[in-house]
Design an enzyme around this catalytic site. Structure first.
Site, short mmCIF file in Angstrom:
data_model
loop_
_atom_site.label_atom_id
_atom_site.label_comp_id
_atom_site.label_asym_id
_atom_site.label_seq_id
_atom_site.Cartn_x
_atom_site.Cartn_y
_atom_site.Cartn_z
N ARG A 50 -19.61 -20.54 -16.82
CA ARG A 50 -19.36 -21.11 -18.15
C ARG A 50 -20.49 -22.06 -18.51
O ARG A 50 -20.75 -23.02 -17.79
CB ARG A 50 -18.04 -21.87 -18.16
CG ARG A 50 -16.84 -21.03 -17.74
CD ARG A 50 -15.63 -21.92 -17.50
NE ARG A 50 -14.48 -21.16 -17.02
CZ ARG A 50 -13.35 -21.72 -16.61
NH1 ARG A 50 -13.22 -23.04 -16.63
NH2 ARG A 50 -12.35 -20.96 -16.18
N ASP A 52 -21.81 -24.91 -21.23
CA ASP A 52 -21.17 -25.87 -22.11
C ASP A 52 -21.65 -25.74 -23.55
O ASP A 52 -22.63 -25.04 -23.85
CB ASP A 52 -21.45 -27.30 -21.63
CG ASP A 52 -20.69 -27.64 -20.36
OD1 ASP A 52 -19.65 -27.00 -20.10
OD2 ASP A 52 -21.13 -28.54 -19.63
N ARG A 197 -27.92 -30.95 -15.25
CA ARG A 197 -28.13 -32.02 -16.23
C ARG A 197 -28.17 -33.39 -15.56
O ARG A 197 -28.93 -34.28 -15.99
CB ARG A 197 -27.02 -31.97 -17.29
CG ARG A 197 -27.11 -30.75 -18.20
CD ARG A 197 -25.88 -30.60 -19.07
NE ARG A 197 -25.66 -31.79 -19.90
CZ ARG A 197 -24.54 -32.03 -20.58
NH1 ARG A 197 -23.52 -31.16 -20.50
NH2 ARG A 197 -24.43 -33.11 -21.31
#
Length: 244
Positions: A50, A52, A197
Site C-alpha cells: 500500500r 500512502d 520516509r
C-alpha cells in the site's frame, strides 16, 4: 481461471493512497472499477503493498484472477483506454496461479526526490520534498552506509504499528545530486510503514547538521521512533520496482 499480473505507474497526487476506501479516490478502486467495465465481473486486485496518499509509483505490481477471455497482453490496452490519466498500466501478463503480488515479492526499490533550494518550485512541488536549507550530501552519503545490511528497523517505523517482526535487510542505498535535485535510491527485502520516509528525514537532519553523521547505529539499537529524525513528506517518494 487466469492469474494476471499488472505493472502500474501512477501519479499519487490526487489519490488517497493505493488501498480501496469508501467514498475516497484510490488507485486500487479505480483499477477495480475499470476491470469491472471490461470484464463484466467483480474483480479484486492485490497490490505488492500500500502506498500512502501523495506517493507515486513507476513499478507497482498487482495481480488478480479472472475468467475473462481477454488476451493477457490486451488488458493493458483495454484498461488504459478507460483509466484516468494519472494511472497507466505499463504491462499485463499471465502468471502461475500461485503468484501473488504481495506474498510472492522478495524485495522492493524506492526512490525519494528532494528539491534543495531556498525558494520553492511551482513545477515539482507535487513530486519532490522541498528542503530550503543547505544539505551536506557527503555527510548524508556516509550516514546512509550504516543502513546497509540486516537490522531491526523499529526506530524507523511509524509509532503504533502492529508489526511484530521489524528486522529488514537493506541491500543498496545511493544518494546523488543534480543541481537542486537530490535523489535517494534504496532497495531491500522489505520496508516497514513509513520506513523510507523516516530514513530520508533522518538523513536530511544529518545533512543540515541537526544530527551527527555517525548516529544511525545508536538509533537502530535504541529501537525507539523518537530517536530518529522527522518523517519526510510523501510527495517525494516513488515505488520504483518490485522484485520476485
Amino acid at each position: 481461471m487466469k492469474n494476471i499480473r499488472l505493472t502500474i505507474e501512477y501519479d499519487g497526487t490526487r489519490f488517497n493512497g493505493w488501498q480501496k476506501q469508501p467514498n475516497q479516490r484510490t488507485i486500487q478502486g479505480e483499477i477495480e472499477k475499470a476491470l469491472k467495465k471490461i470484464t463484466n465481473q467483480e474483480v479484486c486486485i492485490h497490490g505488492s503493498g500500500r502506498t500512502d496518499k501523495g506517493v507515486h509509483a513507476r513499478g507497482q505490481v498487482a495481480s488478480f484472477h479472472t475468467q475473462s477471455r481477454i488476451p493477457e497482453d490486451r488488458f493493458k490496452v483495454a484498461l488504459n483506454s478507460i483509466l484516468p490519466k494519472d494511472i497507466t498500466i505499463k504491462n499485463s501478463e499471465q502468471v502461475n496461479n500461485d503468484f501473488h503480488a504481495r506474498f510472492s515479492a522478495i524485495g522492493k526499490e524506492y526512490s525519494f526526490l528532494i528539491y534543495n533550494h531556498r525558494i520553492r518550485s511551482s513545477l515539482v512541488r507535487e513530486y519532490s520534498y522541498h528542503v530550503k536549507y543547505d544539505l551536506n550530501i557527503e555527510r548524508m552519503k556516509r550516514a546512509s552506509e550504516d543502513f546497509i545490511g540486516e537490522h531491526d528497523f523499529r526506530s524507523f517505523m511509524t509509532s503504533g504499528s502492529s508489526i511484530k517482526d521489524t528486522v529488514r535487510r537493506i541491500d543498496k542505498f545511493t544518494i546523488n545530486r543534480d543541481n537542486n535535485i537530490i535523489k535517494l535510491r534504496v532497495s531491500g527485502n522489505g520496508f516497514l510503514y513509513n520506513m523510507v520516509r523516516i530514513m530520508t528525514g533522518t538523513l536530511i537532519d544529518i545533512g543540515c547538521g541537526k544530527l551527527s553523521e555517525d548516529i544511525i547505529p545508536s538509533i537502530l539499537n535504541s529501537r525507539k521512533r523518537d530517536n530518529a529524525g522527522h518523517t519526510a513528506k510523501p510527495q517525494g517518494l516513488y515505488l520504483e520496482k518490485v522484485f520476485y
